[in-house]
Design a protein around this motif. Sequence first.
Motif, PDB file in Angstrom:
ATOM      1  N   GLY A   1      11.249  47.806  12.786  1.00  0.00           N
ATOM      2  CA  GLY A   1      11.419  49.171  12.299  1.00  0.00           C
ATOM      3  C   GLY A   1      12.851  49.646  12.375  1.00  0.00           C
ATOM      4  O   GLY A   1      13.801  48.887  12.160  1.00  0.00           O
ATOM      5  N   TYR A   2      13.008  50.922  12.738  1.00  0.00           N
ATOM      6  CA  TYR A   2      14.295  51.600  12.714  1.00  0.00           C
ATOM      7  C   TYR A   2      14.575  52.196  14.087  1.00  0.00           C
ATOM      8  O   TYR A   2      13.680  52.732  14.739  1.00  0.00           O
ATOM      9  N   ILE A   3      15.839  52.114  14.510  1.00  0.00           N
ATOM     10  CA  ILE A   3      16.232  52.693  15.795  1.00  0.00           C
ATOM     11  C   ILE A   3      17.527  53.480  15.593  1.00  0.00           C
ATOM     12  O   ILE A   3      18.444  53.016  14.906  1.00  0.00           O
ATOM     13  N   ILE A   4      17.576  54.665  16.160  1.00  0.00           N
ATOM     14  CA  ILE A   4      18.778  55.503  16.115  1.00  0.00           C
ATOM     15  C   ILE A   4      19.525  55.319  17.434  1.00  0.00           C
ATOM     16  O   ILE A   4      18.969  55.566  18.509  1.00  0.00           O
ATOM     17  N   THR A   5      20.764  54.865  17.367  1.00  0.00           N
ATOM     18  CA  THR A   5      21.530  54.627  18.589  1.00  0.00           C
ATOM     19  C   THR A   5      22.142  55.931  19.098  1.00  0.00           C
ATOM     20  O   THR A   5      22.157  56.943  18.399  1.00  0.00           O
ATOM     21  N   LYS A   6      22.685  55.874  20.307  1.00  0.00           N
ATOM     22  CA  LYS A   6      23.309  57.069  20.890  1.00  0.00           C
ATOM     23  C   LYS A   6      24.582  57.462  20.145  1.00  0.00           C
ATOM     24  O   LYS A   6      25.041  58.597  20.252  1.00  0.00           O
ATOM     25  N   LYS A   7      25.124  56.520  19.394  1.00  0.00           N
ATOM     26  CA  LYS A   7      26.300  56.824  18.565  1.00  0.00           C
ATOM     27  C   LYS A   7      25.897  57.358  17.194  1.00  0.00           C
ATOM     28  O   LYS A   7      26.764  57.624  16.351  1.00  0.00           O
TER      29      LYS A   7
END
Length: 434
Positions: A393-399
């Motif tokens: 799937g999709y992951i949003i990083t802290k950046k």
Amino acid sequence: MHKIVIISLLAFIGISCKTTQNIYNRSPYAKMIDTSAVLSQSITGMALYDLGANKMIFERNAERYFTPASNTKLFTFYACLKTLGDSIPSLRYEIKSDSLIFWGTGDPTFFHPDLTSTKTFDFLKSFKRTKLFFFSDGNFTNQYFGDGWSWNDYNDYYAVELSPLPMYGNIVRVKVENGALKPQPIIFENSFYKKDEGKYITRTVADNQFLYPKTLLQKNDYQQDIPYKTSSGLTQQLLIDTLRRNVNMLKIPVSTNAKTLYGMSSEAVYRKMMQESDNMLAEQLLLLCGTILKDSINSSFAIKSITEKHLQDLPDAPKWVDGSGLSRYNLFTPRSIIKLLEKIHSEIPEEKLFSIMAVGGKSGTVRNMFKNEETPYVFAKSGSLGGVYNLSGYIITKKGKTLLFSIMNNNFTKSSSQVRKEVEKILINVRERE
């Protein structure tokens, strides 16, 4: 001799140190895989892709084929996005003087116990009694089970039979209330028989006789979904019982003059399929794609058509045989799933897409994962069978980067929960680092 032993020992130590050094000089994700006691005896593939930078960040066995389990639903979802519109096609029909002839499309929503659409029912009930009803299954050219399904899953809620006009989700939902069985649809109320042993209801293989342990009646609030044995005759009986009018049977192809009745929102059905990993919805939606493409309810045709028209650019040719992932004949590579995720992302606005996927810590099959932060950052599809656990799937990083990931684990003997925790650790690390 003494010198030879010392030299051999030093060489061994040197090799060991070099091997250890090589492991710890690798990507942090490679280290996590290589040093995991849980993953040490299984096969793990991983691909991580930066959507904004349009580049692969990490690959491990990304070119190898894995059994995808319910990651297959990503392919079904994409097929639907390329084929279906905003609403589900529910019926094909033609009105001829005093007759209504109608064909199923594979639409899974007609009286589905967990969905709310009544459009098909309202449409059929709107006709006066003078109109003769004819139902045809002449456009159904599929098998009742998918290729490679395990035959002894027939009694389990996740192995529902396929049909041209599913009703009630093609299951009997049984509840125990005040010491009595309450099946839905009610047509099956006289098909239950007591047995002396067991913990749950079992259906006979060849027909719709249901055996229940007598102790079950003591369990108020008990609920079980059992697939019923489908047939054209049973569909006819269910239609007659539901509509309270006679329905005749035909076996003719869809008329060239047939019109289409549209039902509930496609998005609502996709959301339940993807978040809860609903096999019945996935299989029937794939059949629906065949209906749109050829007026023939056939999943093999739908797969062939979608693959040839839209999936020729995958890095590795998929072996795709069903809609849900129940079959172990399905084989995909992590890097092909990454490409598919990219294609899906280009088809639908990100906010809507993420609302359809299972949301880490919030909904669906990953609701109990990624609870380390209040704000959701993983939007994914899981897939599990015996010895199989995958998450893509999709992951949003802290950046603030949007990354595409596929982590596939096959051939393990440990519990799926242990493997799932390792996958979670890796993705939390991705969230922090990238």
